[in-house]
Design a protein around this motif. Structure first.
Motif, PDB file in Angstrom:
ATOM      1  N   ASN A  16       0.833  -1.206   0.000  1.00  0.00           N
ATOM      2  CA  ASN A  16       0.000   0.000   0.000  1.00  0.00           C
ATOM      3  C   ASN A  16       0.867   1.256   0.000  1.00  0.00           C
ATOM      4  OD1 ASN A  16      -2.369  -1.480   0.042  1.00  0.00           O
ATOM      5  ND2 ASN A  16      -2.516  -1.484   2.282  1.00  0.00           N
ATOM      6  N   ARG A  47       2.499   1.702  -3.408  1.00  0.00           N
ATOM      7  CA  ARG A  47       1.527   2.158  -4.402  1.00  0.00           C
ATOM      8  C   ARG A  47       1.250   3.649  -4.245  1.00  0.00           C
ATOM      9  NH1 ARG A  47      -1.727  -1.577  -3.742  1.00  0.00           N
ATOM     10  NH2 ARG A  47      -3.013  -0.656  -2.079  1.00  0.00           N
ATOM     11  N   ASN A  48       1.105   4.103  -3.007  1.00  0.00           N
ATOM     12  CA  ASN A  48       0.868   5.531  -2.770  1.00  0.00           C
ATOM     13  C   ASN A  48       2.081   6.374  -3.141  1.00  0.00           C
ATOM     14  OD1 ASN A  48      -1.785   5.292  -1.833  1.00  0.00           O
ATOM     15  ND2 ASN A  48      -1.103   4.813   0.251  1.00  0.00           N
ATOM     16  N   ASP A  70      -1.631  11.583  -1.939  1.00  0.00           N
ATOM     17  CA  ASP A  70      -1.031  10.251  -2.090  1.00  0.00           C
ATOM     18  C   ASP A  70       0.229  10.117  -1.250  1.00  0.00           C
ATOM     19  OD1 ASP A  70      -2.940   9.280  -3.955  1.00  0.00           O
ATOM     20  OD2 ASP A  70      -1.954  10.442  -5.529  1.00  0.00           O
ATOM     21  N   GLY A  99      -0.820   9.482   2.229  1.00  0.00           N
ATOM     22  CA  GLY A  99      -1.215   8.088   2.391  1.00  0.00           C
ATOM     23  C   GLY A  99      -0.025   7.156   2.485  1.00  0.00           C
ATOM     24  N   ALA A 100       1.032   7.450   1.714  1.00  0.00           N
ATOM     25  CA  ALA A 100       2.225   6.606   1.749  1.00  0.00           C
ATOM     26  C   ALA A 100       2.928   6.703   3.101  1.00  0.00           C
ATOM     27  CB  ALA A 100       3.178   7.025   0.629  1.00  0.00           C
ATOM     28  N   SER A 127       0.819   4.969   5.704  1.00  0.00           N
ATOM     29  CA  SER A 127       0.898   3.503   5.581  1.00  0.00           C
ATOM     30  C   SER A 127       2.179   2.970   6.201  1.00  0.00           C
ATOM     31  CB  SER A 127       0.821   3.091   4.109  1.00  0.00           C
ATOM     32  OG  SER A 127      -0.417   3.439   3.538  1.00  0.00           O
TER      33      SER A 127
END
Length: 217
Positions: A61, A64-65, A129, A132-133, A136
């Motif tokens: 995850n 991906r971010n 994003d 979010g990274a 995560s």
């Protein structure tokens, strides 16, 4: 040591019998230890598999971010945003004894308790994003430490199980049978010596009686 090389004396027989009792007791204790180590090892293996799946999913995850953030931001802006970390992590390592195995224990704290301190940049020139990274990675970090702790514990447990297994086998297939053979050999030898002594005594008695009879005549 071959049975023929053992001194066939009562003192040696007593010593071998004590050795057998000690070996059999040690064999039982080591078998119990091996079984308990195996039980705890299997629990750790299951925990390790669950943690690894969780960590791999969290890292996927985050990656991906990061890819999405890199696509929406310039490389220079991304590098600048992550250049100076705001939060700090302090890691302490200890040990916990489990069945005579010192397994690692990791404890960690952060410089501040504010959850927003994981973001080392302002929100004006960065994408969601990237948020979010970073989030995560912060979420998966405790699981990564726990995974490292459990994997190392599995390695140490496996090593101890193998050493214990070798000791159990040595007692079961070498020391205990060899000691029993020594006891059997010494017992037979002592019985044989006792029978020989009795035969000699009987012969001496017969000779004495025969001499006494001739003397009386």
């Amino acid at each position: 040591m071959a049975a023929s090389q053992v001194n066939a004396t009562r003192m040696e027989l007593t010593r071998q019998k004590k050795k057998l009792v000690t070996a059999e007791k040690g064999h039982r204790l080591l078998k119990d230890k091996r079984d308990e180590l195996m039980r705890q090892f299997m629990d750790l293996v299951r925990e390790n598999m669950e943690l690894r799946k969780k960590v791999e999913k969290g890292i996927q995850n985050a990656n991906r971010n990061f890819v999405l953030a890199k696509a929406g931001m310039s490389e220079e802006a991304l590098r600048t945003a992550l250049m100076t970390p705001k939060q700090e992590v302090y890691l302490k390592s200890g040990k916990k004894n489990v069945m005579s195995v010192d397994i690692p224990v990791f404890d960690w704290t952060t410089r501040t308790s504010d959850k927003n301190d994981i973001y080392s940049y302002g929100y004006a020139f960065t994408s969601s994003d990237l948020d979010g990274a970073v989030y995560s990675l912060s979420e998966v970090f405790p699981d990564m430490l726990k995974l490292a702790e459990v994997e190392k514990s599995c390695q140490l447990m496996a090593s101890e199980i193998e050493k214990t297994r070798r000791r159990v086998n040595a007692l079961e297939h070498v020391i205990i049978p060899e000691t029993r053979e020594h006891i059997r050999y010494i017992s037979n030898k002592l019985d044989e010596n006792e029978r020989s002594t009795q035969v000699r005594l009987m012969k001496v008695k017969d000779m004495v009686l025969q001499d006494a009879h001739h003397y009386q005549e």
